[in-house]
Design an enzyme around this catalytic site. Structure first.
Site, PDB file in Angstrom:
ATOM      1  N   SER A 160      -5.821   3.210  37.595  1.00 39.76           N
ATOM      2  CA  SER A 160      -6.577   4.449  37.452  1.00 39.76           C
ATOM      3  C   SER A 160      -6.841   4.801  35.985  1.00 39.76           C
ATOM      4  O   SER A 160      -7.557   4.089  35.307  1.00 39.76           O
ATOM      5  CB  SER A 160      -5.842   5.572  38.200  1.00 39.76           C
ATOM      6  OG  SER A 160      -6.640   6.712  38.244  1.00 39.76           O
ATOM      7  N   ASP A 336     -10.262   4.598  49.059  1.00 43.20           N
ATOM      8  CA  ASP A 336      -9.892   5.247  47.801  1.00 43.20           C
ATOM      9  C   ASP A 336     -10.871   6.385  47.544  1.00 43.20           C
ATOM     10  O   ASP A 336     -12.039   6.152  47.248  1.00 43.20           O
ATOM     11  CB  ASP A 336      -9.920   4.207  46.670  1.00 43.20           C
ATOM     12  CG  ASP A 336      -9.353   4.745  45.361  1.00 43.20           C
ATOM     13  OD1 ASP A 336      -9.480   5.963  45.126  1.00 43.20           O
ATOM     14  OD2 ASP A 336      -8.806   3.954  44.578  1.00 43.20           O
ATOM     15  N   HIS A 367      -5.934   5.571  46.725  1.00 44.21           N
ATOM     16  CA  HIS A 367      -5.762   5.478  45.274  1.00 44.21           C
ATOM     17  C   HIS A 367      -4.319   5.188  44.835  1.00 44.21           C
ATOM     18  O   HIS A 367      -4.088   4.816  43.685  1.00 44.21           O
ATOM     19  CB  HIS A 367      -6.266   6.770  44.621  1.00 44.21           C
ATOM     20  CG  HIS A 367      -6.672   6.606  43.185  1.00 44.21           C
ATOM     21  ND1 HIS A 367      -7.646   5.727  42.783  1.00 44.21           N
ATOM     22  CD2 HIS A 367      -6.225   7.183  42.045  1.00 44.21           C
ATOM     23  CE1 HIS A 367      -7.781   5.788  41.470  1.00 44.21           C
ATOM     24  NE2 HIS A 367      -6.922   6.658  40.996  1.00 44.21           N
TER      25      HIS A 367
END
Ligand SMILES: *[C@@H]1O[C@H](CO)[C@@H](O)[C@H](O)[C@H]1NC(C)=O
Ligand SMILES: *[C@@H]1O[C@H](CO)[C@@H](O)[C@H](O)[C@H]1NC(C)=O
Ligand SMILES: *[C@@H]1O[C@H](CO)[C@@H](O)[C@H](O)[C@H]1NC(C)=O
Ligand SMILES: *[C@@H]1O[C@H](CO)[C@@H](O)[C@H](O)[C@H]1NC(C)=O
Length: 391
Positions: A160, A336, A367
């Site tokens: 991320s 996600d 995620h």
């Protein structure tokens, strides 16, 4: 309820919580029988970062001269690569013969230090976004690793925000491309216009992230966002226990990142909540919301007047992804809600040297599943080792 009762509730909750899950990385790693070193790195702009290093595995002590940097997500810390012994990537890489370095980016609970600014008093300490993580934290860390290990380049894996900061580094300071052998991005985050996370959507609709953060007391008042001592953190650690509450907490998290009732078991909740949120700056959050609003992957928007001073133009400049010449692998999930499939497809195609893009759709990853999913060790870690093996 009076203010006194609220205070009492928090005090009891804090006292009753199970600190087993809140162990610092140092303790966890040593308990698991792995070697651990702690390094301090000072950035050009004075932030002092804590790096954790696992120089080799528990059983496999042969070193291959392969040095890898793992970069955590927003509100996380180095501990996210070490949550599940025997399964998490940090341990797996060490056992496979890698020299594993885990960064804690500026402002998280391990890296709340500066040569002159005080994070508890100075607003200036918190005046950064992930742009500065990419421009200052990553290069200082990579240079430190190269110096200590005498290799010419490192392997890289980010999750991320770890990926966002990597794209910033290698597009703004392209000389760092030659210091990274290969990069694997988990839940790559650069474009956010298709993100369906309700939090991203609502924040992007409202704008003024800083104002609402203060209103909801997510911000300390100095620009620090969701520290370990914020009410969300204390409450989460206190209540996310017992089967029913674990499911409730899991549901709250799923609303943020994507529903998936199989991959993350409710019993993993205390493990995750024990280590997050680990603190960040409100500007990191704001910068992401700006990406969702603009649809562009670009530098921080200070407003027209200040943009003119800083960038010499009214809108901030885009990050030029084609400058990124490191061989790039993108791993993303079909469920996600932050890194949407369309956004990742676009990002991957714009990289200067794109290799494989791997979509995890069975099971449909959200995620967090790349690190916390039941099948992550089997699916994700195997892939990463396979990609690294080629370089
Ligand atoms: C890193 O910083 C900590 C805290 O200031 C200090 O105790 C420790 O000795 C430092 N470690 C090294 C290797 O310099
Ligand atoms: C141990 O590390 C060496 C050096 O990288 C590697 O070749 C070997 O495959 C590793 N052994 C295991 C069991 O992972
Ligand atoms: C570092 O690597 C260079 C080139 O591979 C080598 O000449 C040098 O002796 C190494 N230095 C140390 C301290 O290992
Ligand atoms: C982006 O970088 C490439 C070189 O990799 C260059 O050809 C192109 O002009 C740059 N684009 C912009 C908008 O600066």
């Amino acid at each position: 309820m009076s203010r006194f009762h609220i205070l009492l509730f928090f005090l009891c909750a804090a006292a009753a919580r199970d600190t087993e899950y809140e162990r610092p990385v140092e303790e966890t790693v040593r308990r698991e029988g792995y070697p651990l070193e702690i390094h301090n790195v000072t950035t050009e702009d004075g932030y002092i970062l804590t790096l954790h290093r696992i120089p080799h595995g528990k059983t496999n002590t042969t070193t291959s001269g392969k040095v890898v940097l793992l970069v955590h997500a927003l509100l996380c810390s180095s501990s996210f690569w070490l949550l599940f012994p025997g399964k998490s990537l940090g341990y797996i890489l060490a056992d496979a013969g890698y020299d594993v370095w885990l960064i804690n980016t500026r402002g998280n609970s391990y890296s709340r230090r500066h040569t002159s600014l005080n994070p508890d008093k100075d607003e200036a300490f918190w005046d950064f976004s992930w742009h500065e993580v990419g421009v200052y934290d990553l290069p200082a860390t990579i240079d430190h690793m190269l110096e200590k290990t005498n290799v010419s380049s490192v392997y890289f894996c980010g999750h991320s925000q770890g990926t966002t900061a990597f794209y910033v580094l290698t597009s703004i300071r392209p000389e760092y491309n030659s210091k990274v052998r290969v990069q694997v991005s988990l839940g790559p985050t650069a474009f956010l216009s298709n993100s369906i996370s309700p939090v991203v959507r609502i924040a992007s609709l409202l704008g003024h992230t800083g104002f609402y953060s203060r209103l909801l007391l997510l911000d300390s008042g100095l620009g620090e966002f969701l520290s370990r001592y914020s009410w969300v953190s204390v409450l989460g650690k206190a209540v996310c226990r017992g089967t029913l509450m674990e499911i409730v907490c899991e549901t709250v998290i799923f609303v943020l990142i994507g529903f998936n009732d199989f991959e993350i078991s409710p019993s993993s909740m205390p493990v995750i909540i024990g280590q997050a949120p680990a603190g960040a700056s409100t500007r990191q959050e704001t910068h992401y919301v700006q990406l969702a609003r603009s649809g562009n992957f670009r530098q921080y928007d200070y407003g027209a007047d200040r943009n003119l001073q800083v960038y010499d133009r009214i809108t901030p400049p885009d990050y030029n992804l084609s400058m990124i010449t490191v061989p790039g692998y993108s791993v993303h999930g079909s469920n996600d809600w932050i890194a949407d499939v369309k956004d990742v497809e676009k990002l991957h195609s714009l990289l200067g040297n794109p290799k494989e893009r791997y979509l995890v759709s069975d099971p449909p990853y959200n995620h967090l599943d790349y690190l916390c999913g039941r099948s992550a060790a089997r699916i994700i870690n195997t892939k990463i080792l396979e990609y690294f093996e080629e370089y």
